[in-house]
Design a protein around this motif. Structure first.
Motif: not given
Lengths: 189, 149
Positions: A5, A7, A129, A134, A172-173, A187
């Motif tokens: 993920s 962020i 990543r 994360v 993803n967010q 996200g």
């Protein structure tokens, strides 16, 4: 292996973006396990900067969670080797990283150099990543005043804007932190 | 009319191209285009005005803030009239948000910033849709019944 993920978090100066980033890292570790890592990009160039770094270090160490700090001020992709799929990593922040890449060499800011810098940062982030669980990336909003064309600030803003656009696309967010309040832009949290 | 704003280098142009396609007439202050006022020169049904903050800056060089706002609004009213004359017409206006920095030192830059803020309020009031673009993502902050896209 599927990429971890990503962020992405931005906000203005003193908006609480770093605290929010640390909070979600700690929450994630509590729920899912994993080692917390702080990728320190700052170079203590003056006493004030040193003070800020120490403040952030104390904040992280005073909490219950154990953070591991890894220092990498340039070509962050090289730090990927330190990480594995149990790692939760926080990078704070992209502007520091960009400054380190842009100002370390006495290089003219032509399109070729700027493209190379962007490539180094984006591929570096993707490399980390790919190995981690994360990756949380923090950056700074700097795009809301008039910019004279063709000066240093113009080129700086343009490359930072491109990096942010790419990170939001890959993430993803994504969150924008306003006065301590995180706004979920992409996200589901 | 669709008004699009957001900070510099946030992907506003790419978003408009992605949503409206690449056809249509682009008038871009960044490319040095002038804001034309004669709608007979526009043959397509889609007109995009980009970088309006620079046209507003030009106005501030010869006018006071009140006149800038009046003149700008009369331009926009003409284009809104053009848009409404045919069902398929669409006016898209893109302006960079330059109003959240510290107060500029120079009087002329303060004037420019004030005029830009007022012009954006007026545009948003007239628009049937308003979006803020943040690194390629849009946030619709206004949408009325007749908003086409």
């Amino acid at each position: 292996m599927a990429a971890a993920s990503l962020i992405f978090i931005t906000g203005g100066v003193r908006s609480g973006k770093s605290s929010f980033a640390e909070k979600i890292a700690v929450e994630y570790a509590k729920e899912n396990g994993g080692q917390l890592n702080y990728l320190a990009t700052g170079v203590a160039s003056d006493p004030e900067m040193r003070e800020r770094i120490v403040k952030h270090q104390n904040d992280r160490e005073s909490g219950k969670s154990r953070w591991r700090t890894i220092e990498q001020s340039q070509t962050i992709g090289e730090s990927a080797a330190y990480f594995n799929k149990e790692d939760i990593i926080l990078i704070d922040c992209v502007t520091t990283l960009l400054n380190n890449e842009l100002f370390s060499y006495n290089q003219e800011w032509d399109d070729c150099f700027l493209a190379h810098v962007m490539e180094t940062i984006i591929t570096g982030i993707n490399k980390i990543r790919d190995r981690a669980k994360v990756l949380i990336v923090v950056s700074n909003e700097v795009f809301y005043e008039s910019i004279a064309e063709n000066n240093l600030v113009f080129f700086y803003s343009r490359i930072l804007g491109k990096i942010h656009q790419q990170l939001v696309k890959d993430a993803n967010q994504a969150f924008l932190v306003e006065a301590g309040i995180p706004i979920n832009m992409k996200g589901v949290r | 009319m669709h008004f699009i704003t957001g900070g510099a280098f946030n992907g506003k142009r790419a978003w408009v191209k992605g949503n409206y396609g690449i056809s249509g007439t682009w008038l871009s202050a960044y490319q040095g285009h002038h804001l034309i006022t004669d709608s007979n020169q526009i043959e397509s049904n889609l007109l995009i005005l980009e970088g309006i903050e620079l046209w507003l800056k030009d106005l501030t060089k010869s006018q006071d803030s009140y006149n800038c706002r009046e003149i700008w609004n009369s331009f926009m009213n003409d284009w809104l009239f053009w848009e409404k004359a045919e069902f398929n017409r669409r006016l898209v206006v893109i302006g960079t948000d330059t109003t959240k920095g510290i107060v500029p030192m120079e009087k002329e830059n303060r004037l420019w910033r004030d005029v830009t803020g007022w012009a954006y309020q007026d545009l948003a009031a007239k628009a049937d849709r308003v979006d803020i673009i943040w690194y390629g993502l849009n946030q619709t902050i206004k949408k009325t019944g007749d908003g086409k896209l």
